[in-house]
Enzyme design. Structure first.
Site, short mmCIF file in Angstrom:
data_model
loop_
_atom_site.label_atom_id
_atom_site.label_comp_id
_atom_site.label_asym_id
_atom_site.label_seq_id
_atom_site.Cartn_x
_atom_site.Cartn_y
_atom_site.Cartn_z
N ASN A 1 0.80 -1.23 0.00
CA ASN A 1 0.00 0.00 0.00
C ASN A 1 0.83 1.28 0.00
O ASN A 1 0.32 2.37 0.25
CB ASN A 1 -1.00 0.00 1.17
CG ASN A 1 -0.31 0.08 2.52
OD1 ASN A 1 0.92 0.05 2.58
ND2 ASN A 1 -1.08 0.19 3.59
N ASP B 1 3.37 2.54 1.93
CA ASP B 1 3.75 3.36 3.10
C ASP B 1 5.13 2.99 3.63
O ASP B 1 5.54 3.41 4.71
CB ASP B 1 2.70 3.23 4.22
CG ASP B 1 2.57 1.81 4.73
OD1 ASP B 1 3.27 0.92 4.20
OD2 ASP B 1 1.78 1.58 5.66
N ASP C 1 1.63 -17.19 14.45
CA ASP C 1 2.51 -17.20 15.61
C ASP C 1 1.65 -17.04 16.85
O ASP C 1 0.79 -16.15 16.89
CB ASP C 1 3.48 -16.01 15.50
CG ASP C 1 4.89 -16.39 15.93
OD1 ASP C 1 5.03 -16.86 17.06
OD2 ASP C 1 5.82 -16.19 15.13
N GLU D 1 8.49 -23.35 19.76
CA GLU D 1 9.81 -22.72 19.80
C GLU D 1 10.24 -22.75 21.26
O GLU D 1 9.53 -22.22 22.13
CB GLU D 1 9.76 -21.28 19.29
CG GLU D 1 11.13 -20.69 19.12
CD GLU D 1 11.38 -19.44 19.94
OE1 GLU D 1 12.38 -18.77 19.67
OE2 GLU D 1 10.60 -19.14 20.87
N HIS E 1 13.80 -15.06 11.70
CA HIS E 1 13.88 -13.63 12.03
C HIS E 1 14.74 -13.36 13.27
O HIS E 1 14.95 -12.21 13.62
CB HIS E 1 12.46 -13.11 12.27
CG HIS E 1 11.84 -13.80 13.47
ND1 HIS E 1 11.53 -15.14 13.46
CD2 HIS E 1 11.53 -13.33 14.69
CE1 HIS E 1 11.04 -15.47 14.64
NE2 HIS E 1 11.03 -14.39 15.40
N ASP E 2 15.21 -14.42 13.95
CA ASP E 2 15.99 -14.22 15.17
C ASP E 2 17.49 -14.43 14.98
O ASP E 2 18.25 -14.32 15.95
CB ASP E 2 15.52 -15.21 16.25
CG ASP E 2 14.22 -14.78 16.88
OD1 ASP E 2 13.91 -13.57 16.84
OD2 ASP E 2 13.51 -15.65 17.41
C1 NOJ Z 1 11.15 -15.68 20.22
C2 NOJ Z 1 10.83 -14.86 19.01
O1 NOJ Z 1 11.15 -15.59 17.85
C3 NOJ Z 1 11.58 -13.58 19.14
O2 NOJ Z 1 11.57 -12.82 17.96
C4 NOJ Z 1 11.01 -12.81 20.30
O3 NOJ Z 1 11.76 -11.64 20.49
C5 NOJ Z 1 11.05 -13.65 21.58
N1 NOJ Z 1 10.64 -14.99 21.37
C6 NOJ Z 1 10.15 -13.05 22.63
O4 NOJ Z 1 8.82 -13.15 22.23
#
Ligand code: NOJ
Length: 563
Positions: A28, A30, A103, A254, A326-327
């Protein structure tokens, strides 16, 4: 060779694609990735051959931890669209034959969630009073993201627990009302049609009674035994599993610092609540415990971790397979080589995509996106990177401190996806919310679409080969030449058919001595990341001496076993 038949659940034969929506595609205009962008790119996602999408949190959030601080579990963040747009994405994904998982973040909420705002008010007849973990005196626990794990709230006149950022207060899962809320959240999304959940820090949701002090001299991890795999974890998860089972939903846990033995409790036997757990062991081949404690990459550590999980889960539980999310920083920058970008990107894909389990591909991984190097800590936005920079190694030079962030920051994997070589990498028409990696002119989807040998097309090949191939899906795993510091070799075998996966992690040519008994066998090349050198489909006699492997060469060969 006798082998127990494994149940054929859909997720075992699937490949997942992970979307961290903020940096995926801006639809969109932004500067922020959103569900309009996702909608437009679903055909692309499908073209990879994937079967399911995992969305990182899409819910309203003040973004103290980019979505993992949720202020409303049953809505969509206005930056990303709204529930109608989400339903459109969900329906289209389903029409294209892809499942969708969300998630689920229930260890904590945002401090801007209505429950927390109410809970702060205290009062005996307040229904939200015990939704969180409140104490008059804090214990000595550290948080993962921001100093001590307790914050004083002046309105309530008490401290609340936050294992992560200050703006992420921990929910009190011992309160049955909180567990009911969780079940309502599950039902809300499942009745809309989502197919399951990836469950955030799920092994932390039950804390030890009395919240005893941790080992004071050990920062952060000194208290972990007081909340990891806590006393009621399996009871609580059984309640949630029951709801998910009503809908046939998949659950993927996770669990930071999950060991293979504790994972088995979540994955098998009476306490089975999860279909898969994400392991972390293989993420420490270049660091100790966390990327912030960097050490040089050693293949042997990676092989140890992968083989441990493969062997221990065999016949008992199902692995989830990933190299990026993403971590964690980008994998080529960590375990591969930016110099041998294509070669190492494809070798890494080969190394993990054919393990036994379900592969996950994180957005941008399929084109080999690499870490970004920002020139000042102020340019980073991730709470844990910033905290780490400002809290540890303060005596080091600014360059060294920044270098630690370059190699460790989660922001390295959160830059906008590089779609093409136009301005803003085709991610957005306007300036993106976060820095685009300057290498987007070379590394982008468009370039790789038209290059037969690109990392992108190689991922497609891997998925095609894996798909509907009972040997690669269900065959037994065996590692070879474990002591070799440069080559990872394993076998997937079913009946008398074997696939051998051979990946060099060496940045130069090497001679790989084949294990005893392999020389002079005929083998069919099923996949190669040097396709001119080893033409796929060709039948070869394996040499007597050894294979000459080029830098980061990877190949998959098929052989008929006689014994
Ligand atoms: C695991 C997630 O993958 C991470 O991105 C998040 O910062 C921590 N848990 C806390 O929720």
């Amino acid at each position: 060779m006798s082998e127990k038949k494994e149940s054929r659940d859909w997720y075992k034969e699937a490949v997942f694609y992970q979307i961290w929506v903020r940096s995926f595609c801006d639809g969109n205009g932004d500067g922020i990735g959103d569900l309009y962008g996702v909608y437009d790119k679903l055909e692309y996602v499908k073209s990879l051959g994937v079967d399911a999408i995992w969305f990182n949190p899409l819910y309203p959030s003040p973004n103290a931890d980019y979505g993992y601080d949720i202020s409303d579990y049953c809505d969509i963040h206005p930056d990303y669209g709204d529930l109608d747009q989400f339903k459109k994405v969900l329906n289209k994904a389903h029409e294209l034959g892809m499942k969708v998982i969300m998630d689920l973040v229930i260890n904590h909420t945002s401090d801007e969630h209505k429950w927390f705002k109410e809970s702060r008010k205290g009062g005996d007849d307040n229904p939200y009073k015990d939704y969180y973990i409140w104490r008059d005196e804090p214990n000595n626990w550290d948080s993962f993201f921001e100093g001590k794990a307790w914050e004083f709230d002046s309105l309530r006149g008490q401290y609340y627990l936050h294992l992560f950022a200050k703006k992420q207060p921990d929910l009190n899962m011992d309160n049955p009302k909180v567990r009911e809320e969780v079940k309502n959240i599950l039902r809300f999304w499942l009745s809309m049609g989502v197919d399951g959940f990836r469950e955030d820090v799920i092994n932390f949701i039950s804390k030890k009674e009395g919240l005893p002090n941790g080992i004071g001299f050990l920062p952060v991890i000194g208290s972990i035994h007081n909340f990891k795999d806590g006393p009621h974890i399996h009871e609580y998860l059984a309640e949630f599993r029951k709801v998910c089972d009503e809908y046939g939903a998949v659950q993927i846990g996770e669990g930071p610092m999950t060991t293979v033995n504790t994972a088995l409790k979540y994955l098998s036997g009476d306490t089975k609540s999860m279909d898969m757990m994400f392991s972390f062991d293989h993420m420490t081949a270049d660091c100790l415990f966390t990327e912030y404690l960097h050490r040089p990459f050693k293949l042997i550590r990676l092989k140890n971790a992968l083989s441990k999980w493969q062997y221990k889960l065999a016949g008992k539980a199902w692995n989830s397979l990933y190299l990026e999310n993403h971590d964690h920083p980008r994998i080529i920058s960590r375990y591969g080589s930016e110099k041998y970008h294509r070669e190492s990107g494809t070798a890494l894909a080969t190394a993990y995509m054919f393990l036994k389990g379900t592969p996950f591909i994180y957005q941008g991984q399929e084109i080999g996106m690499t870490n970004i190097k920002l020139s000042s800590i102020d340019q980073y936005v991730d709470v844990s990177s910033k905290n780490n920079y400002h809290k540890y190694h303060l005596k080091d030079s600014i360059e060294d401190r920044l270098h630690r962030i370059h190699v460790s920051s989660r922001d390295s994997a959160r830059t906008p996806v590089q779609w093409d070589d136009s301005e803003n990498a085709g991610f957005s028409r306007v300036k993106p919310w976060f820095f685009v990696n300057p290498n987007y002119k070379e590394i982008n989807v468009k370039n790789q679409e038209s290059d037969k040998e690109s990392i992108l097309n190689y991922y497609r090949e891997c998925i095609r080969l894996r798909k509907n191939n009972p040997v690669l899906l269900y065959g037994k795993y065996k590692e070879y030449e474990h002591g070799n510091a440069f080559v990872y070799m394993y076998e997937r075998r079913r009946g008398n058919i074997s696939y051998f996966i051979i990946c060099s992690f060496a940045p130069e040519k090497i001679l790989f001595m084949l294990p005893k008994g392999f020389a002079n066998h005929t083998a069919k090349i099923m996949l190669s990341n040097y396709p001119k050198k080893r033409v796929p489909g060709e039948i070869r006699i394996l040499p007597e001496m050894g294979l000459k492997l080029s830098p980061y060469e990877a190949l998959v060969i098929k052989m008929k076993r006689t014994k």
